[in-house]
Motif scaffolding. Structure first.
Motif, PDB file in Angstrom:
ATOM      1  N   ARG A  74      -6.286  10.896   5.289  1.00 44.33           N
ATOM      2  CA  ARG A  74      -7.070  10.415   4.137  1.00 44.33           C
ATOM      3  C   ARG A  74      -6.288   9.321   3.418  1.00 44.33           C
ATOM      4  O   ARG A  74      -5.150   9.533   3.002  1.00 44.33           O
ATOM      5  N   LYS A  75      -6.888   8.144   3.265  1.00 40.72           N
ATOM      6  CA  LYS A  75      -6.273   7.014   2.579  1.00 40.72           C
ATOM      7  C   LYS A  75      -6.882   6.878   1.182  1.00 40.72           C
ATOM      8  O   LYS A  75      -8.080   7.047   1.003  1.00 40.72           O
ATOM      9  N   PRO A  76      -6.064   6.547   0.171  1.00 42.12           N
ATOM     10  CA  PRO A  76      -6.576   6.447  -1.199  1.00 42.12           C
ATOM     11  C   PRO A  76      -7.362   5.158  -1.435  1.00 42.12           C
ATOM     12  O   PRO A  76      -7.377   4.263  -0.582  1.00 42.12           O
ATOM     13  N   GLU A  77      -7.983   5.090  -2.606  1.00 39.36           N
ATOM     14  CA  GLU A  77      -8.654   3.852  -2.998  1.00 39.36           C
ATOM     15  C   GLU A  77      -7.640   2.708  -2.916  1.00 39.36           C
ATOM     16  O   GLU A  77      -6.450   2.893  -3.154  1.00 39.36           O
ATOM     17  N   HIS A  78      -8.154   1.535  -2.571  1.00 34.06           N
ATOM     18  CA  HIS A  78      -7.292   0.357  -2.420  1.00 34.06           C
ATOM     19  C   HIS A  78      -7.820  -0.751  -3.323  1.00 34.06           C
ATOM     20  O   HIS A  78      -9.008  -1.090  -3.277  1.00 34.06           O
ATOM     21  N   VAL A  79      -6.955  -1.288  -4.159  1.00 32.99           N
ATOM     22  CA  VAL A  79      -7.336  -2.341  -5.100  1.00 32.99           C
ATOM     23  C   VAL A  79      -7.072  -3.690  -4.440  1.00 32.99           C
ATOM     24  O   VAL A  79      -5.953  -3.973  -4.004  1.00 32.99           O
ATOM     25  N   VAL A  80      -8.120  -4.514  -4.352  1.00 35.30           N
ATOM     26  CA  VAL A  80      -8.014  -5.841  -3.743  1.00 35.30           C
ATOM     27  C   VAL A  80      -7.814  -6.849  -4.869  1.00 35.30           C
ATOM     28  O   VAL A  80      -8.526  -6.834  -5.875  1.00 35.30           O
ATOM     29  N   LEU A  81      -6.835  -7.739  -4.683  1.00 35.83           N
ATOM     30  CA  LEU A  81      -6.419  -8.672  -5.725  1.00 35.83           C
ATOM     31  C   LEU A  81      -6.553 -10.116  -5.272  1.00 35.83           C
ATOM     32  O   LEU A  81      -6.367 -10.424  -4.103  1.00 35.83           O
ATOM     33  N   ALA A  82      -6.842 -10.997  -6.229  1.00 35.26           N
ATOM     34  CA  ALA A  82      -6.822 -12.443  -5.995  1.00 35.26           C
ATOM     35  C   ALA A  82      -5.790 -13.040  -6.945  1.00 35.26           C
ATOM     36  O   ALA A  82      -5.712 -12.662  -8.123  1.00 35.26           O
ATOM     37  N   LEU A  83      -5.000 -13.958  -6.446  1.00 33.77           N
ATOM     38  CA  LEU A  83      -3.976 -14.622  -7.239  1.00 33.77           C
ATOM     39  C   LEU A  83      -4.615 -15.287  -8.454  1.00 33.77           C
ATOM     40  O   LEU A  83      -5.649 -15.939  -8.342  1.00 33.77           O
TER      41      LEU A  83
ATOM     42  N   PRO B  39     -11.876   5.451  -1.036  1.00 33.91           N
ATOM     43  CA  PRO B  39     -10.998   6.146  -0.098  1.00 33.91           C
ATOM     44  C   PRO B  39     -11.667   6.241   1.269  1.00 33.91           C
ATOM     45  O   PRO B  39     -12.896   6.201   1.370  1.00 33.91           O
ATOM     46  N   TYR B  40     -10.853   6.335   2.299  1.00 32.65           N
ATOM     47  CA  TYR B  40     -11.394   6.419   3.659  1.00 32.65           C
ATOM     48  C   TYR B  40     -10.447   7.237   4.529  1.00 32.65           C
ATOM     49  O   TYR B  40      -9.333   7.555   4.116  1.00 32.65           O
ATOM     50  N   GLU B  41     -10.914   7.564   5.702  1.00 29.29           N
ATOM     51  CA  GLU B  41     -10.089   8.322   6.648  1.00 29.29           C
ATOM     52  C   GLU B  41      -9.721   7.425   7.813  1.00 29.29           C
ATOM     53  O   GLU B  41     -10.554   6.680   8.338  1.00 29.29           O
ATOM     54  N   SER B  42      -8.456   7.478   8.201  1.00 27.06           N
ATOM     55  CA  SER B  42      -7.966   6.689   9.319  1.00 27.06           C
ATOM     56  C   SER B  42      -7.050   7.553  10.174  1.00 27.06           C
ATOM     57  O   SER B  42      -6.054   8.084   9.665  1.00 27.06           O
ATOM     58  N   MET B  43      -7.412   7.705  11.420  1.00 26.78           N
ATOM     59  CA  MET B  43      -6.625   8.492  12.368  1.00 26.78           C
ATOM     60  C   MET B  43      -6.317   9.887  11.819  1.00 26.78           C
ATOM     61  O   MET B  43      -5.198  10.378  11.887  1.00 26.78           O
ATOM     62  N   GLY B  44      -7.344  10.500  11.200  1.00 29.91           N
ATOM     63  CA  GLY B  44      -7.210  11.854  10.692  1.00 29.91           C
ATOM     64  C   GLY B  44      -6.467  11.958   9.375  1.00 29.91           C
ATOM     65  O   GLY B  44      -6.232  13.053   8.884  1.00 29.91           O
TER      66      GLY B  44
END
Length: 110
Positions: free
Chosen positions: A43-52, A36-41
């Motif tokens: 809080r953004k959740p965990e992000h799952v990165v995918l490969a086809l 998770p990270y903060e962007s423009m105040g």
């Protein structure tokens, strides 16, 4: 005047027909889970990165790598997991040179 109206209508229908939409289920491999990270105040959740993890479906662009927020995945998803995700891709105007909008999720174990 009648001829001009017919040409304008025909051109309008031709441009409206340039948009496209695709929806289907696609298999991916989880390559990374970004914290998770903060962007423009905010809080953004965990992000799952995918490969086809399959052949690219017809009429779909830019799916070699993509991702979605963690809430779109089953609990306990981990790097290396294979998942089936609902993917929706739409392009309002195929002539504008802008990539289509892609929405990934929900996903389930493959």
């Amino acid at each position: 005047m009648k001829r001009v109206c017919v040409v304008v209508l025909a051109l309008g229908f031709a441009l409206a027909g340039c948009g496209s939409e695709w929806e289907g289920e696609v298999r991916f491999e989880v390559t990374r889970i970004a914290p998770p990270y903060e962007s423009m105040g905010e809080r953004k959740p965990e992000h799952v990165v995918l490969a086809l993890d399959q052949e690219v479906p017809d009429s779909v662009r830019g799916l070699q790598t993509t991702g979605a927020d963690i809430d779109q995945f089953p609990e306990g998803v981990a790097v290396g997991d294979r998942v089936l995700c609902r993917v929706r891709q739409s392009d309002d105007n195929g002539l504008d040179g802008v990539d289509p909008t892609t929405t990934v999720g929900p996903c389930r174990e493959a």
